[in-house]
Enzyme design. Sequence first.
Site, PDB file in Angstrom:
ATOM      1  N   LYS A 191       0.832  -1.204   0.000  1.00 16.35           N
ATOM      2  CA  LYS A 191       0.000   0.000   0.000  1.00 16.35           C
ATOM      3  C   LYS A 191       0.871   1.260   0.000  1.00 16.35           C
ATOM      4  O   LYS A 191       2.096   1.172   0.026  1.00 16.35           O
ATOM      5  CB  LYS A 191      -0.976  -0.048   1.174  1.00 16.35           C
ATOM      6  CG  LYS A 191      -1.827  -1.319   1.189  1.00 16.35           C
ATOM      7  CD  LYS A 191      -2.634  -1.514  -0.098  1.00 16.35           C
ATOM      8  CE  LYS A 191      -3.052  -2.964  -0.319  1.00 16.35           C
ATOM      9  NZ  LYS A 191      -4.174  -3.432   0.435  1.00 16.35           N
TER      10      LYS A 191
HETATM   11  C1  LIG Z   1      -5.039  -4.636   0.614  1.00 17.30           C
HETATM   12  C2  LIG Z   1      -6.504  -4.468   0.536  1.00 17.30           C
HETATM   13  C3  LIG Z   1      -7.340  -4.794   1.608  1.00 17.30           C
HETATM   14  C4  LIG Z   1      -6.850  -5.529   2.825  1.00 17.30           C
HETATM   15  O1  LIG Z   1      -5.804  -4.914   3.478  1.00 17.30           O
HETATM   16  P1  LIG Z   1      -5.012  -5.722   4.632  1.00 17.30           P
HETATM   17  O2  LIG Z   1      -4.352  -4.643   5.414  1.00 17.30           O
HETATM   18  O3  LIG Z   1      -4.045  -6.609   3.914  1.00 17.30           O
HETATM   19  O4  LIG Z   1      -5.991  -6.479   5.428  1.00 17.30           O
HETATM   20  C5  LIG Z   1      -8.671  -4.510   1.498  1.00 17.30           C
HETATM   21  N1  LIG Z   1      -9.183  -3.942   0.397  1.00 17.30           N
HETATM   22  C6  LIG Z   1      -8.421  -3.629  -0.667  1.00 17.30           C
HETATM   23  C7  LIG Z   1      -9.042  -2.991  -1.856  1.00 17.30           C
HETATM   24  C8  LIG Z   1      -7.071  -3.901  -0.632  1.00 17.30           C
HETATM   25  O5  LIG Z   1      -6.319  -3.650  -1.708  1.00 17.30           O
END
Ligand SMILES: *Cc1c(COP(=O)(O)O)cnc(C)c1O
Length: 383
Positions: A191
Amino acid sequence: MHAADSNGSKPFLPFSRPTIDETMVDAVADTLRSLWITSGPQVLAFEKALSEAHGGRPVRVVASATAAMEVALLAVGIGSGDEVIMPAQTFFSCANAIARTGAKPVFVDVDPVTRNMDLEATVAAINPRTRALMPTHFAGLPLDMDALYELAGDTNLRVIEDAALAIGSRWKGKRIGSFGDIASFSFHPNKNMTTIEGGALVFAEESEARVAEQYRFHGISRNPDGTRDVTVLGGKYNLPDVNARLGLLQLARLDEFTARRQQLVARYFEQLQTDPPCQLPARGDTGHSWNFFAPLLPLDQLTLSRKQIMDALMARGIGTGISYEAVHLTTRYRQLGYREGDFPHAERIARETITLPLYPTLNEADVDRVCHEFRTVLHAAKR
Ligand SMILES: *Cc1c(COP(=O)(O)O)cnc(C)c1O
């Protein structure tokens, strides 16, 4: 996987990579040395900094965005018999978070250009059991927030924004999470900023943040005599201080990371004319934080499958990803009765999408190299 550097000279480019500087490494080491390693002062400091970045709103950090969505759903009282509307083209965890509360995820199609939840389809899916909307800001491109909150207001529905990809994104200049109902961020390494694993919730009301805090940690509340009580069925979703310390330093560089992503994406738009042509992602405006850059492959004009194209790129040292499969067509969610053809745009994106390398430490020459290899592979596979 770093194995596929065919000519041995050019470094492998993964599709995503976190930016960790030595200051961050030292800060994490200091937190370890402090021996306060799980949730404590760094968590409080990180929550304060996140709150300041989001209009002073109450923030609670948790172990992941998946945990954040589960906690948010529980905190607003969603459970068995309820329905939550979400896009069919997003990450699986949204549907799982809803289903694990006992509620039913109701999928709707996405807009073929923005890839965000189609709000007309959303209106059509609302019924008396609907309790909340859980849209994703796809790839970091904000959903139309005016239209979303007008709809939520008219229908009296809660909104839990899946802003996993949208930390640093802005709608009409305002940060996602600094207005609206509840926003959920992810700090997974892929992210826009990372705490290794981690997530955060931004609330409109402190009282609701306090409820979420209980769901985050065993349902515990404090009695005046110093003993503890359990008032709700909480879990264990807290973020350790080691992670929070990293998050503080990542947050300090977030706008720089975002600006860098935007520059690299501008380069992609300049360089990525292919033959046959791909459908490039919607550019949006300056508020797009570009977590990933994912063209749609013109598969009907190619002799290779997506897997073969991904393998060919891998052999040329270019890592790629799939963001995302259509959630309603997974085995678990077909059990709710969903089938091929239900959401044509989501399904087409799921079939054709390919995520190309994008992260702040990529440079312009790397983007040019990706574009060159991508053009070469597609052209050779032209029907
Ligand atoms: C990465 C992601 C999540 C989940 O994030 P985590 O921190 O790994 O639980 C949820 N929604 C979207 C669209 C994502 O890309």
